[in-house]
Each structure stands twice: as structure tokens, then as C-alpha cells.
Design an enzyme around this catalytic site. Structure first.
Site, short mmCIF file in Angstrom:
data_model
loop_
_atom_site.label_atom_id
_atom_site.label_comp_id
_atom_site.label_asym_id
_atom_site.label_seq_id
_atom_site.Cartn_x
_atom_site.Cartn_y
_atom_site.Cartn_z
N ALA A 49 0.84 -1.20 0.00
CA ALA A 49 0.00 0.00 0.00
C ALA A 49 0.87 1.25 0.00
O ALA A 49 2.06 1.20 0.35
CB ALA A 49 -0.93 0.00 1.22
N ASP B 83 4.32 -6.55 15.22
CA ASP B 83 5.34 -5.87 14.43
C ASP B 83 5.67 -4.51 15.02
O ASP B 83 5.69 -3.49 14.32
CB ASP B 83 4.88 -5.74 12.98
CG ASP B 83 6.04 -5.40 12.02
OD1 ASP B 83 7.20 -5.65 12.40
OD2 ASP B 83 5.77 -4.90 10.92
#
Length: 509
Positions: free
Chosen positions: A22, A133
Site C-alpha cells: 500500500a 510488528d
């Protein structure tokens, strides 16, 4: 693809971040007269129904949490060409990663920022979500109207709901911050995986360095003597390779940071959101005995020239088993799982990026449109020898910056000459994402080089030779040939000499 002029009512102003799946744009909401960040799924992924669904699941998770301690989602929509997007808080003060490029933070600043980050992660844990993450580029900073700044945790592209963690869990995370159990299938990371990420963030802010791998780590005070002994103990417990030795969740870790001289509570397992005691045992923290999807199998002697081709030839071996297991897991999740499996983990922050001129010569032949991507790949971690100049030099040597390169005889494509099978390992979601098909975008290809270097680079650090040129040879040959040659193999010295020449041209004066 050309940037859109609008996303719904939001007027697009400029590109501010690019990831493998993205792009993020600064936009303006003319109705409410305010800046926003718009995240748009890349065109080459928009037609993949599973990737598209997981992209939207990130927005749903952020909306569900709805906390000022996390990036907030205000709207979702679809462009005229069918690409989905969602609208988020715009972080006008950049990322923690950008701030850390100036070196370690003042002690008070580091602990204050860490307190807010822990609170944001605690919100996720309270609704049964593991981020998976946590890293400096996923911590955003935003001005407050009343003064000061707001800290926001971002990018839930690979977050998992803990009520689904007892099933097959796929490798995820970023080098230096990911917990050891995140390297393996069925590691079933729970809140303690995020505690490891929080500990790594604290360590980085205090010392200016990403923690070394287990077995080589030293306490923060070894790098910064003014760090008190109690704080040392709190951070190192968060970084324990054995998850049973860590703080159970973000809230407990925050409490320990707030009172580092208080005797720690006895070890206990996390709440019911954690895997049960019947969870499969983890492999040793020093690394897997068999290669996993984030570390492609070493090629057998005598196989084809480039590691991308040799790894591809391992059908029937460990790599083929991994692919089969992942395919089954993805099929199951698409059939009815409501949790967001590792999805399009764009690490592109909703921020403005720093100028590439500090890393690369302005008067070189590096195309302007690739400079920011090259800087991202070249600063992906603190691996010795890795730099934007190295990445740029390798791209020049590999393709001459040709994004449309197509070498069908070798099955290599794009600006970085990846094969589909091996790029699958190094894309942001690894094998959990859809297998990439050429043509490969520069956004995907270039950043994957940084992931490759940061994951495999530590295995050749002890070999003699220039660190940067060893990484260039690693990209061509894999780990085993370098170890067998005790340095750069003779076969690749012409290539590394070419890379060295380009590096000299690209490094700032």
C-alpha cells in the site's frame, strides 16, 4: 500508477509513504478543513480478494480499538479504479525511527515516550489483539492542538486476534524487534511477543542501537552507563528469549518501567488469551535447524547460479513443505476465520519522509522516484555494511534501474532481479501473502532487499572482508558459498568490484 487526485471527498496532496502492499498519501478533508492520511492498496494487490480483505481488516481493527493512543480510522472507501482505501490520523511530526536517527534519546524522553507506546499496546491487548510488528517506524508522532505531541501506535497489517492464536501461526515481524517465537510456524505468539517488541524499542531509545540477537545482547548500561541497574533488569527481562521469562503483557511491563527498583512479581503465564500449556515447544532461540519462510533454505552444492534459482529447486524438501503448510493455512483462514491473518503489512508510515540527500549524492544517476525506497531498504536495520548507497549500487549492477527487466531464461524480473518464488519469502508478509507475479513493482522489490540483508546478513558478519561487499555477494550466492569460501567467493568478485565502484559514486561527499 499515477497518484489519484481524490479519494472520495479527500483531496490528495502528496505521497508520504510506500510499502510493499500500500501507499500512504497526505490528503486534505475540505469539509472539515483538516489534513488526513489516506492509505491505498496497491493496484497489483487490489484484485487479490484475500489481500483486499486483510487490508480492510486492518482498518476494522483500528476502528474497533478507537483509541487516541493508536492511529484512528475515520473513513473507508473505494477509488474509481476499484482500489480500497482508508482514512487515518495524519502524523505531522514523523516517526520514532526518524527521531532515533539522531542517536539515543534523553532518559526522561525515552521513558515518557515508552509509557505512551505501552499504553497503546495495552489497549490492543485489552481487546485481545497482538500487534506482532512493533518497531520505530510503526510509532508515529502528532502535534497536539494545546501543545506538545501525541504518540500513536500504527500498522496492524499483521496483527492477530488472540482467540485464534492457538492454531497455525505464521512467521512475522521485523529483524531486531521480533520475538524468537515469531520466526517459527506454530510459535503462537501472544502478548509476550509484543512485550519483546516493547523491550527492543526501549533498548533502542536508550542506547541508539537495535538489540543484538540472543546470546550477543548486553544490558543497556553496557552501552550507556547512566542507565540504572533496575531499568537494565526490567528491559532485559522483556527481551528474554524464553517467552515464559518475560513480563506477561504491556500493562505489566509499563508498571515495571514506572518502578524499576521494585522487586518484580513472580513469573506467571498471561491470561486466557495466551496459548495453553499444550502449545508446541519452541525451537531453540539461537535459530531454526531448518530454514523457515523468512530465511530461504540454503542451496545444495552444484545447483543453479543464483540463490533465487537454487532455493526454487528445493521442491520436495523443507521449502516445499513450508509452502504446502502455508497454502493450507491460508485456505482455512479464507474459508471462515474472522481474525486478521498476517496481511498487507505496509510499513509505510503516515508521515513525511526525510530527504534522501543525506544518504545519496544528489548529482548521481539514481532516479529520483526510487531514492526514498532505496533509503528505506538501506536503513531497514543496523546490519554492518547495509546502507542506501549499497542498495543503489546493487540496483545499478542488477538492472541499471530498469523496473521492467524481464529475464525469462533465469525467471528473474524487475529492478532487483527477483524470481517469484524467492520474492515470496521476502515480501512484507512472506509466504502468508499471495505469491507475487511479474511484473514486480519497485516498491515491493527494493524494500525486500533490505529484509533479505537484515535477516541473512548476521550469518556472515564473522567472515573476513568488506561488510558491504559481503552483503552484495550474499545477495548473489547465499550464505553457504560465502562460508565455504571464508569470504566473498571468487565467482562474484567482479560483481562486488562493480558494486564498490558504484557505491563510491553514490555516497555523499
Amino acid at each position: 500508477m499515477t497518484a489519484p487526485s481524490h479519494a472520495g471527498r479527500y483531496r490528495i496532496e502528496q505521497l508520504i509513504g510506500v510499502g510493499g502492499f500500500a501507499s500512504v498519501y497526505l490528503a486534505h478533508d475540505d469539509a472539515l478543513r483538516s489534513p488526513v492520511a489516506v492509505k491505498i492498496l496497491a493496484d497489483n494487490w487490489a484484485r487479490q480478494t484475500d489481500v483486499r480483505a486483510r487490508f480492510l481488516q486492518e482498518a476494522q481493527l483500528l476502528r474497533r480499538a478507537d483509541s487516541h493512543l493508536l492511529v484512528q480510522v475515520f473513513d473507508v472507501g473505494e477509488l474509481d479504479d476499484g482500489r480500497p482505501y482508508f482514512v487515518m490520523t495524519y502524523a505531522d511530526r514523523g516517526t520514532l525511527l526518524e527521531r532515533l536517527r539522531g542517536g539515543p534519546l534523553a532518559m526522561d524522553e525515552a521513558l515518557s515516550l515508552m509509557g505512551e507506546i505501552c499504553q497503546g499496546v495495552a489497549v490492543l491487548h485489552s481487546i485481545g489483539v497482538v500487534h506482532r510488528d512493533l518497531k520505530p517506524s510503526n510509532v508515529l508522532l502528532c502535534s497536539r492542538p494545546e501543545g506538545g505531541e501525541r504518540v500513536m501506535v500504527s500498522d496492524l497489517g499483521i496483527a492477530r486476534s488472540t482467540d485464534h492464536l492457538s492454531g497455525l501461526t505464521l512467521p512475522a515481524g521485523s529483524p531486531g524487534y521480533q520475538a524468537p517465537e515469531q520466526l517459527y510456524f506454530d510459535g503462537a505468539p501472544d502478548a509476550r511477543a509484543d512485550v519483546h517488541g516493547l523491550g527492543a524499542l526501549t533498548y533502542h531509545m536508550l542506547t541508539g542501537r537495535v538489540p543484538a540477537k540472543p546470546g550477543r545482547r548486553v544490558p543497556p548500561s553496557a552501552l550507556r552507563p547512566e542507565v540504572p541497574e533496575g531499568l537494565d533488569a526490567v528491559v532485559m527481562r522483556a527481551l528474554d528469549p524464553d517467552r515464559d521469562g518475560r513480563w506477561p503483557d504491556a500493562a505489566t511491563y509499563l508498571a515495571a518501567l514506572s518502578a524499576p527498583d521494585t522487586p518484580p512479581p513472580p513469573l506467571s503465564s498471561p491470561s486466557s488469551s495466551s496459548p495453553s500449556s499444550s502449545s508446541p515447544p519452541l525451537p531453540p532461540a539461537s535459530g531454526p535447524s531448518e530454514p523457515g519462510p523468512s530465511e530461504p533454505a540454503e542451496p545444495p552444492p552444484g545447483a543453479g547460479e543464483r540463490p533465487r534459482r537454487r532455493w526454487r529447486a528445493l521442491a520436495g524438501g523443507a521449502a516445499a513443505i513450508v509452502v504446502a503448510v502455508v497454502a493450507a493455512a491460508v485456505a482455512v483462514s479464507l474459508a471462515g476465520s474472522s481474525d486478521p491473518p498476517g496481511g498487507p503489512a505496509s510499513s509505510a508510515p503516515a508521515t513525511t519522509g526525510g530527504p534522501a540527500g543525506r544518504w545519496l549524492r544528489d548529482d548521481s544517476d539514481i532516479p529520483d522516484e526510487y531514492r526514498d525506497l532505496i533509503v528505506r531498504a538501506g536503513t531497514y536495520c543496523a546490519e554492518p555494511g547495509l546502507s542506501p548507497a549499497l542498495i543503489a549500487a546493487m540496483l545499478k549492477a542488477e538492472s541499471g534501474y530498469d523496473p521492467n527487466l524481464s529475464d525469462k531464461d533465469r525467471n528473474e524480473y524487475g529492478i532487483a532481479r527477483w524470481t517469484p518464488e524467492v520474492l515470496w519469502h521476502w515480501q512484507p508478509n512472506g509466504l502468508q501473502g499471495a505469491k507475487p507475479e511479474p511484473p514486480f513493482s519497485p516498491e515491493l522489490s527494493i524494500v525486500a532487499m533490505g529484509r533479505f540483508m537484515c535477516t541473512l546478513g548476521p550469518q556472515i558478519e564473522d567472515l573476513p572482508g568488506d561488510p558491504a561487499l559481503k552483503l552484495a555477494a550474499l545477495y548473489r550466492s547465499g550464505v553457504t558459498p560465502l562460508k565455504r569460501a571464508k569470504g566473498i567467493p571468487a565467482k562474484w568478485r567482479d560483481y562486488t568490484t562493480q558494486v564498490a565502484r558504484y557505491m563510491r559514486d553514490y555516497q555523499p561527499a
